[in-house]
Design a protein around this motif. Structure first.
Motif, PDB file in Angstrom:
ATOM      1  N   ALA A   1      -1.180 -39.345  30.572  1.00 14.02           N
ATOM      2  CA  ALA A   1      -0.241 -38.665  30.547  1.00 14.02           C
ATOM      3  C   ALA A   1      -1.007 -37.551  31.692  1.00 14.02           C
ATOM      4  N   ILE A   2      -1.546 -36.611  30.523  1.00 17.71           N
ATOM      5  CA  ILE A   2      -1.492 -35.010  30.738  1.00 17.71           C
ATOM      6  C   ILE A   2      -1.904 -34.981  32.055  1.00 17.71           C
ATOM      7  N   THR A   3      -2.977 -36.076  33.103  1.00 13.02           N
ATOM      8  CA  THR A   3      -3.531 -35.389  34.202  1.00 13.02           C
ATOM      9  C   THR A   3      -2.578 -36.203  35.338  1.00 13.02           C
ATOM     10  N   ILE A   4      -1.840 -37.438  34.710  1.00  8.05           N
ATOM     11  CA  ILE A   4      -0.577 -37.930  35.788  1.00  8.05           C
ATOM     12  C   ILE A   4       0.592 -36.628  35.607  1.00  8.05           C
ATOM     13  N   LEU A   5       0.543 -35.772  34.579  1.00  5.75           N
ATOM     14  CA  LEU A   5       1.723 -34.656  34.589  1.00  5.75           C
ATOM     15  C   LEU A   5       1.164 -33.325  35.894  1.00  5.75           C
ATOM     16  N   LEU A   6      -0.449 -33.593  35.637  1.00  6.66           N
ATOM     17  CA  LEU A   6      -1.208 -32.017  35.873  1.00  6.66           C
ATOM     18  C   LEU A   6      -1.534 -31.849  37.975  1.00  6.66           C
ATOM     19  N   VAL A   7      -1.808 -33.390  38.287  1.00  2.00           N
ATOM     20  CA  VAL A   7      -1.582 -34.263  39.718  1.00  2.00           C
ATOM     21  C   VAL A   7      -0.031 -33.881  40.131  1.00  2.00           C
ATOM     22  N   ALA A   8       0.647 -33.954  39.368  1.00  2.00           N
ATOM     23  CA  ALA A   8       2.778 -34.182  40.034  1.00  2.00           C
ATOM     24  C   ALA A   8       2.576 -32.659  39.861  1.00  2.00           C
ATOM     25  N   ALA A   9       2.353 -31.984  39.261  1.00  2.00           N
ATOM     26  CA  ALA A   9       3.079 -30.526  39.522  1.00  2.00           C
ATOM     27  C   ALA A   9       2.155 -30.052  40.367  1.00  2.00           C
ATOM     28  N   CYS A  10       0.737 -29.659  41.018  1.00  2.00           N
ATOM     29  CA  CYS A  10       0.598 -29.402  41.845  1.00  2.00           C
ATOM     30  C   CYS A  10       1.106 -29.940  43.005  1.00  2.00           C
ATOM     31  N   LEU A  11       1.265 -31.361  43.326  1.00  2.00           N
ATOM     32  CA  LEU A  11       1.797 -32.069  44.340  1.00  2.00           C
ATOM     33  C   LEU A  11       3.279 -31.338  44.481  1.00  2.00           C
ATOM     34  N   ILE A  12       3.834 -31.040  43.467  1.00  2.00           N
ATOM     35  CA  ILE A  12       4.900 -30.526  44.186  1.00  2.00           C
ATOM     36  C   ILE A  12       5.221 -28.803  44.322  1.00  2.00           C
ATOM     37  N   TRP A  13       4.078 -28.672  43.902  1.00  2.00           N
ATOM     38  CA  TRP A  13       3.619 -26.896  44.238  1.00  2.00           C
ATOM     39  C   TRP A  13       3.278 -26.486  45.599  1.00  2.00           C
ATOM     40  N   LEU A  14       2.094 -27.572  45.951  1.00  2.00           N
ATOM     41  CA  LEU A  14       2.401 -27.950  47.612  1.00  2.00           C
ATOM     42  C   LEU A  14       3.254 -28.168  48.242  1.00  2.00           C
ATOM     43  N   GLY A  15       4.031 -28.715  48.121  1.00  2.00           N
ATOM     44  CA  GLY A  15       5.089 -29.270  48.324  1.00  2.00           C
ATOM     45  C   GLY A  15       5.584 -27.682  48.671  1.00  2.00           C
ATOM     46  N   LEU A  16       6.373 -27.575  48.412  1.00  2.00           N
ATOM     47  CA  LEU A  16       7.162 -26.597  47.968  1.00  2.00           C
ATOM     48  C   LEU A  16       6.600 -25.661  48.825  1.00  2.00           C
TER      49      LEU A  16
END
Length: 72
Positions: free
Chosen positions: A5-20
């Motif tokens: 869950a922590i790994t998925i949250l970190l990857v999702a946060a990185c993808l959102i940041w990159l998408g922004l």
């Protein structure tokens, strides 16, 4: 399970940041889309340019005479 869950949250946060940042890079800048030529009312006057520095050409004879005058 918690580690996944922590790994998925970190990857999702990185993808959102990159998408922004990808969105900000490719989105049109305010007032720069038409460069003032589309009749959008933001006509810009050309910026005054600084005068170019003047270059004085000195002949080789003049340089020789100056050198002779310095030497005495």
């Amino acid at each position: 399970m918690l580690q996944q869950a922590i790994t998925i949250l970190l990857v999702a946060a990185c993808l959102i940041w990159l998408g922004l940042y990808v969105y900000r890079f490719f989105s049109p800048k305010k007032g720069a889309g038409c460069a003032g030529g589309c009749g959008c009312g933001h006509e810009t006057e050309p910026q005054p340019t600084a005068p170019e520095p003047r270059i004085t050409m000195v002949s080789s004879d003049d340089l020789r005479n100056r050198l002779k005058a310095r030497r005495g």
